[in-house]
Motif scaffolding. Structure first.
Motif, short mmCIF file in Angstrom:
data_model
loop_
_atom_site.label_atom_id
_atom_site.label_comp_id
_atom_site.label_asym_id
_atom_site.label_seq_id
_atom_site.Cartn_x
_atom_site.Cartn_y
_atom_site.Cartn_z
N ALA A 334 37.53 40.23 30.72
CA ALA A 334 37.11 39.54 31.95
C ALA A 334 38.21 39.59 33.01
CB ALA A 334 36.73 38.11 31.65
N LEU A 335 39.47 39.45 32.59
CA LEU A 335 40.57 39.53 33.55
C LEU A 335 40.64 40.91 34.18
CD1 LEU A 335 43.27 37.55 31.53
CD2 LEU A 335 42.13 36.79 33.64
N LYS A 336 40.42 41.94 33.37
CA LYS A 336 40.41 43.31 33.92
C LYS A 336 39.23 43.49 34.87
CE LYS A 336 41.03 45.28 29.75
NZ LYS A 336 41.34 46.27 28.69
N SER A 337 38.12 42.85 34.55
CA SER A 337 36.95 42.92 35.42
C SER A 337 37.26 42.29 36.78
CB SER A 337 35.77 42.20 34.75
OG SER A 337 34.59 42.38 35.46
N HIS A 338 38.01 41.17 36.78
CA HIS A 338 38.40 40.54 38.04
C HIS A 338 39.38 41.40 38.83
CE1 HIS A 338 36.27 36.78 38.24
NE2 HIS A 338 36.51 36.56 36.96
#
Length: 557
Positions: A334-338
Motif C-alpha cells: 500500500a505504501l508503494k501504491s501511495h
C-alpha cells in the motif's frame, strides 16, 4: 499453493458456542443460540461497573489502496496474539454486507489463519440482523407512502421533499433512482424514489448508536422522512412507525457471539458504512466486550480520516468510550501504491517507493496524536515484502517515537501476531494515552466541519455550495446544529478527490450538500459523490459461489 480462506475455515475445528461463552464467564442459560456455533448475547450482560479499567484498542489503517491493508485480519490476529500472551481478549467487529460478498470486495470475516467462524454463515445470512434492519427501514417507507395515499397526506408532506428511500442488502445499480406509484389512482401517488444498500440505512446507524431497545425506539421515532410544503421536518413518530420498527429489531439489537479459528471469543454486531455513517460496530457490542473481557480489539472502517475519526468523535462521545491505543495497519504494498507504483509492480522490492509513500502513514500517525492516543503500527506482512522495505517503515516510525510490529497473522494466526500483542500491551499499560475528542457537539456546524477537514484531512480551505449554506440555515432553524458531523467523502484519499493519493496539501474540501440522520443522531456533510447503492462489477464474486447436494458451499473467498 495457498489454501483459500474458505478451505482454511472448513478445516478448522469449531467448538460449541457454550464453550466459547465460558471463556467470557457467560452462563449457557444466558445465550440465545442460533445453531451450534452462534449465539445472541442479551443486553443484561453489559455492566458499566465492570468497564472501568478495561483496555479498548482501536484498529484503523492508512488510506486504502487496491493493494489492500487487511484491517479485519490484523484485528482478529491481534486478539489471538493477546490471548496467547495471557490476556483475556475479545475482538468486536461489524457484520458483513451481502453487497461486497457478492460483488468485488469480499467478506468481512478476516482471512487466512486469522478468521472468525463459521465463515460461510457469517458472510451470508448469519443471524438475520441485516434482514431485520431492511424490514424495519422498508416498513417506514411503506407507512410513509400509505399515509400520502390513504390518509390524504394529513401531515402536508411535500412529495418532492421526501428523503426516505427504500433499502436492500444487494448491489443493484438499476434501483438507485426509480419512480413509484405508477399504474393509476389505486396504486399510490407517483413520485421519484430509489434504493440504498442496507448498510447505508439510517436504521443501521441508529441501531449501532443506541444504548438499549427503548433508546433505539426513540431514535427511530426521530428519523426525518421528509419535509412539509412549509419546510417543517416530518418524523417517523408522526407516522406512528417507531413501535413496529423497534419490534422488528428486538433480536437484531443483541450482539452475536462467534469464535476465532483458535477458539477465542468474537462479537459481531451491525454494519454501517464508513463513508456515509460511523463505520463501526455498535456501542452495545463494544460495551458488551468491555464487560466480559479485559482487552477489546475493535476496528473502524477505512482509514483514520473516515472510520477512525467517526469512531473517536462520534461513537466514543455518544457511548462514553475511551480508547487506550490506536493500531494503524499498513502494508508495504500500500505504501508503494501511495508512491504511484502501478499494481502490477507492487510485488517487486522497492525501498525508495516505500520511503516516498510513507508521508501517508505519517499523516495517520499525526491524526491519532490529535486525539491524544498512542499509535502502534502494524505492518501486515506479505511474502513479497523485503526486510529492507520493512526497515524503511521502522526507521521513520522510530524517529517519530512510534512502535512498530510485523504481523503475520494471515499466515501464522496468533503466533504471527505475538510481537504486535506485546507492543499493544505495552502501549495500553503505559498510560500515555489521554483520549480527547476533537470537537464538542455544542460547536456550530461549520466549526465542526472545518476542525475535521483541516486537522484530520489536512485541507487548506472548506467551500460550501449555495445549497449547503441553505441547509445549514435550515438545520440551525430546526435545532439540529448541535448534532455531531459525519462527513461523507471518498475513502481513497485524505482529500475529497480520490486521485490525490499519499499526503496531499493545499486542497479545498467542497461541501456540496447535506444529508440528515436526525434519528441516529448526526449530520452528513457530503464532499464529492458518494454511492449509497453500489453496482456489481463486470465479473461479480457471486459467479464463483456454488453449493453441492450436501449443502457444501464453495467459491466464497
Amino acid at each position: 499453493m495457498h489454501k483459500s480462506d474458505l478451505e482454511i475455515a472448513k478445516a478448522s475445528k469449531m467448538r460449541p458456542i457454550a464453550e466459547i461463552a465460558e471463556k467470557l464467564n457467560v452462563a449457557t442459560e444466558d445465550l440465545r443460540p442460533y445453531g451450534k456455533y452462534v449465539a445472541k448475547l442479551p443486553l443484561k450482560l453489559i455492566d458499566e461497573s465492570k468497564i472501568k479499567g478495561k483496555k479498548l484498542i482501536l484498529v484503523t489503517a492508512i488510506t486504502p489502496t487496491v493493494a489492500g491493508e487487511g484491517k479485519t485480519t490484523a484485528s482478529i490476529g491481534l486478539t489471538e496474539g493477546l490471548n496467547k500472551i495471557g490476556i483475556k481478549s475479545v475482538v468486536v467487529l461489524r457484520e458483513p454486507s451481502l453487497g461486497p460478498v457478492f460483488g468485488m470486495k469480499g467478506g468481512a470475516a478476516g482471512g487466512g489463519f486469522a478468521q472468525v467462524l463459521p465463515m460461510a454463515s457469517i458472510n451470508l445470512h448469519f443471524t438475520g440482523d441485516f434482514a431485520a434492519v431492511e424490514k424495519a427501514h422498508n416498513l417506514l417507507s411503506a407507512l410513509l407512502d400509505n399515509h400520502i395515499h390513504n390518509q390524504k397526506n394529513a401531515l402536508n408532506i411535500d412529495p418532492r421533499k421526501i428523503i426516505w428511500k427504500r433499502v436492500m442488502d444487494m448491489n443493484e445499480r438499476a434501483l438507485r433512482d426509480i419512480v413509484i406509484g405508477l399504474g393509476g389512482s389505486s396504486q399510490g401517488v407517483p413520485r421519484e424514489s430509489g434504493f440504498d444498500i442496507t448498510a447505508a440505512s439510517e436504521v443501521m446507524a441508529a441501531l449501532c448508536l443506541s444504548k438499549d431497545l427503548m433508546d433505539l425506539k426513540e431514535k427511530l421515532g426521530n428519523i426525518i422522512v421528509g419535509y412539509t410544503y412549509q419546510d417543517e421536518p416530518v418524523r417517523a413518530h408522526q407516522l406512528k412507525a417507531q413501535g413496529a420498527m423497534a419490534a422488528l429489531l428486538k433480536h437484531a439489537i443483541m450482539p452475536n457471539l462467534v469464535q476465532t479459528i483458535e477458539g477465542n471469543p468474537a462479537i459481531l454486531h451491525g454494519g454501517p458504512f464508513a463513508n456515509i455513517a460511523q463505520g463501526s460496530n455498535s456501542i452495545i457490542a463494544t460495551k458488551m466486550g468491555l464487560s466480559l473481557a479485559d482487552y477489546v480489539v475493535t476496528e473502524a472502517g477505512f482509514a483514520s480520516d473516515l472510520g477512525g475519526e467517526k469512531f473517536l468523535n462520534l461513537k466514543c462521545q455518544y457511548g462514553g468510550l475511551k480508547p487506550d491505543v490506536a493500531v494503524i495497519v499498513t502494508t508495504i504494498r500500500a505504501l508503494k501504491s501511495h508512491a504511484g507504483i502501478p499494481f502490477s509492480e507492487l510485488t517487486k522490492a522497492n525501498p525508495l517507493a516505500v520511503r516516498e509513500g510513507l508521508p501517508n502513514l505519517e499523516k495517520h500517525i499525526e491524526n491519532m496524536k490529535h486525539f491524544m492516543l498512542t499509535p502502534v503500527i502494524a505492518i501486515n506482512k506479505f511474502s513479497t515484502d523485503s526486510e529492507e522495505e520493512i526497515q524503511e517503515v521502522t526507521k521513520i516510525c522510530n524517529s517519530l517515537g512510534v512502535k512498530t510490529a510485523v504481523s503475520e497473522a494471515w499466515e501464522k494466526g496468533g503466533d504471527g501476531a505475538i510481537d504486535l500483542a506485546y507492543a499493544v500491551k505495552e502501549a495500553a499499560e503505559s498510560g500515555m494515552s489521554n483520549f480527547t475528542p476533537l470537537y464538542s457537539f455544542e460547536w456550530g456546524i461549520e466549526q465542526k466541519i472545518e476542525t475535521v477537514t483541516r486537522k484530520i484531512y489536512g485541507a487548506a480551505e472548506v467551500e460550501y455550495s449555495v445549497k449547503a449554506k441553505q441547509q445549514i440555515k435550515l438545520f440551525n432553524k430546526i435545532g439540529l446544529d448541535k448534532l455531531p458531523i459525519c462527513i461523507a467523502k471518498t475513502q481513497y484519499s485524505l482529500s475529497d478527490d480520490p486521485k490525490l493519493i499519499n499526503k496531499p496539501s493545499g486542497f479545498t474540501v467542497k461541501i456540496r450538500e447535506f444529508d440528515i440522520a436526525a434519528g441516529a443522531g448526526f449530520i452528513v456533510p457530503i464532499a464529492g459523490t458518494i454511492m449509497r447503492m453500489p453496482g456489481l462489477p463486470s465479473k461479480p464474486a457471486a459467479e464463483n459461489i456454488d453449493i453441492d447436494a450436501e449443502g457444501n458451499i464453495t467459491g466464497l473467498f
